[in-house]
Write a protein that holds these residues in place. Sequence first.
Motif, PDB file in Angstrom:
ATOM      1  N   GLU A 131       0.840  -1.194   0.000  1.00 21.76           N
ATOM      2  CA  GLU A 131       0.000   0.000   0.000  1.00 21.76           C
ATOM      3  C   GLU A 131       0.875   1.244   0.000  1.00 21.76           C
ATOM      4  N   HIS A 132       1.942   1.169   0.785  1.00 22.61           N
ATOM      5  CA  HIS A 132       2.875   2.292   0.832  1.00 22.61           C
ATOM      6  C   HIS A 132       3.517   2.522  -0.530  1.00 22.61           C
ATOM      7  N   ARG A 133       3.952   1.422  -1.144  1.00 30.05           N
ATOM      8  CA  ARG A 133       4.600   1.552  -2.451  1.00 30.05           C
ATOM      9  C   ARG A 133       3.629   2.090  -3.497  1.00 30.05           C
ATOM     10  N   MET A 134       2.390   1.686  -3.340  1.00 28.46           N
ATOM     11  CA  MET A 134       1.396   2.124  -4.305  1.00 28.46           C
ATOM     12  C   MET A 134       1.271   3.642  -4.277  1.00 28.46           C
ATOM     13  N   ARG A 135       1.356   4.184  -3.073  1.00 37.91           N
ATOM     14  CA  ARG A 135       1.241   5.641  -2.947  1.00 37.91           C
ATOM     15  C   ARG A 135       2.466   6.324  -3.518  1.00 37.91           C
ATOM     16  N   LEU A 136       3.625   5.696  -3.339  1.00 35.86           N
ATOM     17  CA  LEU A 136       4.848   6.297  -3.870  1.00 35.86           C
ATOM     18  C   LEU A 136       4.942   6.112  -5.370  1.00 35.86           C
ATOM     19  N   GLY A 137       4.435   4.978  -5.819  1.00 33.44           N
ATOM     20  CA  GLY A 137       4.634   4.608  -7.217  1.00 33.44           C
ATOM     21  C   GLY A 137       3.647   5.277  -8.139  1.00 33.44           C
ATOM     22  N   GLN A 138       3.682   4.840  -9.361  1.00 30.89           N
ATOM     23  CA  GLN A 138       2.909   5.505 -10.397  1.00 30.89           C
ATOM     24  C   GLN A 138       1.766   4.629 -10.871  1.00 30.89           C
ATOM     25  N   SER A 198       7.714  -3.889  -9.285  1.00 29.82           N
ATOM     26  CA  SER A 198       7.190  -2.849  -8.412  1.00 29.82           C
ATOM     27  C   SER A 198       8.296  -1.870  -8.023  1.00 29.82           C
ATOM     28  N   ASP A 199       9.493  -2.403  -7.799  1.00 23.59           N
ATOM     29  CA  ASP A 199      10.634  -1.521  -7.516  1.00 23.59           C
ATOM     30  C   ASP A 199      10.884  -0.564  -8.664  1.00 23.59           C
ATOM     31  N   SER A 200      10.836  -1.114  -9.864  1.00 21.20           N
ATOM     32  CA  SER A 200      11.179  -0.249 -10.996  1.00 21.20           C
ATOM     33  C   SER A 200      10.106   0.805 -11.204  1.00 21.20           C
ATOM     34  N   ASP A 201       8.872   0.455 -10.895  1.00 24.78           N
ATOM     35  CA  ASP A 201       7.811   1.463 -10.986  1.00 24.78           C
ATOM     36  C   ASP A 201       8.055   2.587  -9.997  1.00 24.78           C
ATOM     37  N   LEU A 202       8.544   2.190  -8.845  1.00 30.62           N
ATOM     38  CA  LEU A 202       8.851   3.172  -7.811  1.00 30.62           C
ATOM     39  C   LEU A 202       9.917   4.146  -8.302  1.00 30.62           C
ATOM     40  N   LEU A 203      10.950   3.578  -8.933  1.00 36.53           N
ATOM     41  CA  LEU A 203      12.024   4.424  -9.447  1.00 36.53           C
ATOM     42  C   LEU A 203      11.498   5.356 -10.528  1.00 36.53           C
ATOM     43  N   LEU A 204      10.632   4.813 -11.360  1.00 33.34           N
ATOM     44  CA  LEU A 204      10.154   5.613 -12.484  1.00 33.34           C
ATOM     45  C   LEU A 204       9.287   6.764 -12.037  1.00 33.34           C
TER      46      LEU A 204
END
Lengths: 354, 608
Positions: free
Chosen positions: A321-328, B465-471
């Motif tokens: 959930e945290h990553r989802m908020r950070l991610g795109q 998921s990591d790479s999405d984070l970086l992007l």
Amino acid sequence: MLWVDKYRPKTLDQVMVHEDIAQNLKKLVTEQDCPHLLFYGPSGSGKKTLIMALLRQIFGSSAEKVKVENRTWKIDAGSRTIDLELTTLSSTNHIELSPSDVGFQDRYVVQEIIKDMAKTRPIDIKGKKGYKVLVLNEVDKLSREAQYSLRRTMEKYSASCRLILCCNSSSKVTEAIRSRCLNVRINAPSEEQIVKVLEFIGKKEGLQLPPGFAVRIAEKSNRSLRRAILSFETCRVQQYPFTSNQAIPPMDWEEYVSEIASDIMREQSPKKLFQVRGKLYELLINCIPSEIVLKRLLYELLKKLDEELKHEVSHWAAYYEHRMRLGQKAIFHLEAFVAKFMSIYKAFLIATFG
Amino acid sequence: MGKRNSVVILSSDDEDDESSLSSNRSYPKPKLLITRTTSREPKKPRFSGSRSRLSKESSNADEITFPCEDFDEFFYGSKVSAVSGRNSIKELWVDKYMPRSLDELTVHKKKVEEVKAWFEERLRDSKENLKNNVIVISGQAGVGKSTTIHVIASHFGATLCEWNAPTPTIWQEHMHNASTGVHYSSKLDEFVNFIEKIRKYGLIPSSFSAESKSPIVLLIDDLPVTHGRVAFERLQNCLLLLARSTQIPTAVLITDYGKADSADHTARYMEELQLSLESAGACKVAFNPITNNSIKKALSRICKQEQCNVTSELIDLIAKASGGDIRHAITSLQLFCVKPDLGLSLPVCNSTRSYSDGNSHEINALISGFSLLFGRDETLSLFHALGKFLHNKRENEATMVSDPDAFFVRDKFARLPMRMDAPEKVLCQAHGQARPIADFLHENVLDFISDEAMEAVWDVASYLSDSDLLLSSFHGVLTRYNEAESVLQSAAASVAVRGVLFGNSHPSPSRWHTIRRPKLWQVEQLLLRNQKETVSQRFIANGGSSFSNLSDVAAEYLPVLKWLGHGGSSGFEADHVHAYKDAWDDSIEKMSLDDEGGQISDDEIEDW
């Protein structure tokens, strides 16, 4: 008209759930000086209802005569001009908008609109200069830049306009803005309060409520008053007179999520994951926010899960959930969560049953 | 250095002198070279003489051609003195050995025949009875599209008119023009005007009225660059009109860039343009890359004429490296033949005297070093690269060399060595942008993981998921050309690719897979549309008195409203899917172009 709107309290005196807050607000306004306000709390707790009632308290019934406007703002940003289209809701004394609709250009909106409002400052009958109110929704979704520019404009135009900000989580509003506002925390109503409201509506509608029925709806509503009233109304349409063990129809997307959950429990393989992805897409297409999907999915999975796995699964849900908020792109993270769950669950099954 | 400057100024002052200009322009490199060598070797008497003459004559505008010719002569003269027995090079070989007759063309006979027949028909018959007068020739760069047209036109004795693309206006110039009141018209406007004129009035050969008897062929080699959909559509419409109504035989040349590169808009537009022109009745001929054998033949012919002995292996190498681009091959050959001199002059600059002895061994070493100079960079299509990543080919057993420096990893993390270049290199060759690569991998990777390996699936998913984070770190901030952004991009691509390669420890048995286009892209489009719709609905939902959050509307109001409206739940899928079916079909239609690129079979990937 939906019951949610029909029985929405119109004035601060009619408010049934947060009476104390309503009275405080009333006192605040009658003393003629209203500071900037920041309402925050979970969805379905009554923020908007309070804001509407407050506006009515300040401006009288004119606050209810609103018109929807789709305005294009021409903004001069140095070398180029930007056209921004934004829907606003306005009466003579207030404007309401959701700046986050325009994405990352929201900072222009905030500045420009507030400037525009400050220009047309109303003068009341006594010749005293009045002020306008700007209601901003979903402030927590504003970009950082927009929040900074909001802070500046708040100070610059504080003589001519008041801001009422509304958001779910105050943690995403910058400290600077929070300190310039009177923070009003709106709790989710307790189940007893929800039951009280439901019984009130039932009486007004002339319905016979079997004992325990309202309680069941309240339990299911996850402490969201809006949710409770909406499902109350669907129950009414589904079957009347009520029976105490009547099924409360879930939202269609919730059903869909629980279907996904049982898919996941049934089979753990890349192929299944691919199918699940398709279903998740379906949910996302229908504008169901990914956080809510994840939350619901976790809820459904936990219902079916053995005790010893619950802790780990919850941990991973929080992680993603945290990553989802950070991610795109939410799907990457949603899917990673499902994959992780499948992997955990499969290992567990093998360990238990061989 | 001062001398070079003076020459450049002279020639550019003298714009109407075509010969000196072209001879100077086409030789930017040798000119540089010669100034360098001469300045370092002032003992040569020829040079000092020429310099004195140059400075004398620079005041005399009428005789300007002379110093230039002299310069050339001097330049090649000095070269002759350096390499004995070498013909002086007056021209780029590409121009010098440009095919003059149909036989010399390296293009496949059949294709030439096709184009020739088409022109013959147009030029011989009276113009009325033929409807379409446009031929579209496509092919990658350097396969001889323009040359073919030139040769064929001269074969029929036709006059070839070309659309000369106007020089682009640079910003300073534009500012200057604006201040002096000169109106700016875009290059696209100019092109459209030109086409309109041609279409309505035909070509009026005022300048060559004497030979107005000869038929006219119009060649459009240089389509204006279009940015964005609107400009492209204008170009397309204008060409369509041309295709429908022109009276003059017209050849439109379209250069194919890597077709499969779906991220590149120009390529997509060009393809669309071809299709639409075809549908308007234009004849389409696609030129293939020139075969190695044809290139080799052409190269050895040139070698014979130039009397430079280049080994056949080398020609083979050049031909292979050129990737079917004959222009490139010839230029490489020329560069290579110049190279021995280069090799000689460079060390002189470095003032190491050992090379002047003509130490043949060392020169050979130099040449082999230089041979890296020619050859295009190998490119891979996006799909080949993806195929490599997804198939995850590895050696069958660890050919572990017991390397004392290598650090040991636990068995769990150890993987067999990969049977391909480093992923980053492959990415580079495929011009892969991080975002599409990640999307494609995400869409397709599940097919390639064995059914049992859930753990591997999670590994892959978490890396993606990591790479999405970086992007997303820079998302929304306009830092497109920022260094940090590009580092981040490549890091993200690397994480995605390596994550897929590492994570997929149990690949499914190799079989035929199609690489799908990310469904995510469609989903995002639909989401955007639905969001807009929902935004408009939120006033209805709330009794028109107030806003409500988008998520609330979508997740709570709409389902209930639907429920109330329909009187009963008909299930999520049934209802929603139908509503979106049309939208879905729409977007699929739009994307059909890319889909053909997407259907790449396994063996194609294997072949590579």
